[in-house]
Design an enzyme around this catalytic site. Structure first.
Site, PDB file in Angstrom:
ATOM      1  N   CYS A 169      20.680  40.028 -24.539  1.00  0.00           N
ATOM      2  CA  CYS A 169      20.925  38.593 -24.350  1.00  0.00           C
ATOM      3  C   CYS A 169      22.060  38.373 -23.356  1.00  0.00           C
ATOM      4  O   CYS A 169      22.002  37.459 -22.529  1.00  0.00           O
ATOM      5  CB  CYS A 169      21.268  37.925 -25.681  1.00  0.00           C
ATOM      6  SG  CYS A 169      19.948  38.023 -26.908  1.00  0.00           S
ATOM      7  N   CYS A 187      23.712  40.418 -29.426  1.00  0.00           N
ATOM      8  CA  CYS A 187      22.571  41.010 -28.721  1.00  0.00           C
ATOM      9  C   CYS A 187      22.929  41.416 -27.283  1.00  0.00           C
ATOM     10  O   CYS A 187      23.073  40.544 -26.420  1.00  0.00           O
ATOM     11  CB  CYS A 187      21.440  39.974 -28.726  1.00  0.00           C
ATOM     12  SG  CYS A 187      20.074  40.314 -27.636  1.00  0.00           S
TER      13      CYS A 187
END
Length: 121
Positions: free
Chosen positions: A37, A34
């Site tokens: 993230c 991600c």
């Protein structure tokens, strides 16, 4: 012993690390694939360093811990859930800044100031 103030938690350690914590906890539901993230991670690590003893930051790899992701209704990464007294008190999905993350737990923090980490100042 780990040098990072952010611990990885699993289904087996969640209760001890989050639900039983004496201080507010920010739980970062994340995934290694991600990109947002990866943007949020340094902000959370700085908050963890600032809040040692007054605030705890942990991460849950949603791919490795799908049961926790389902339990908390995680629909996207990153999702940060704030806990105080073992109960969810706030939630944010997506990338955000330090101040908004701290606002999620500010009312539950013990008295005193968090010291901005050199990397975030």
């Amino acid at each position: 012993m780990s040098t990072t103030p952010v611990r990885s938690v699993t289904a087996q350690t969640f209760e001890a690390e989050v639900a039983s914590a004496a201080v507010p906890v920010l739980v970062d539901f994340t995934a290694t694939w991600c990109p947002p993230c990866r943007v949020l991670a340094p902000i959370l690590h700085a908050i963890a360093a600032e809040g040692v003893g007054r605030l705890k930051v942990v991460e849950v790899n949603g791919d490795d811990e799908p049961g926790l992701a389902v339990r908390f209704g995680i629909r996207g990464f990153p999702t940060v859930i704030a806990f105080a007294g073992g109960k969810e008190v706030a939630r944010h999905v997506g990338v955000t800044n330090r101040d908004k993350l701290l606002q999620m737990v500010r009312a539950h923090l013990p008295p005193g100031e968090l010291r901005p980490h050199a990397a975030t100042a």
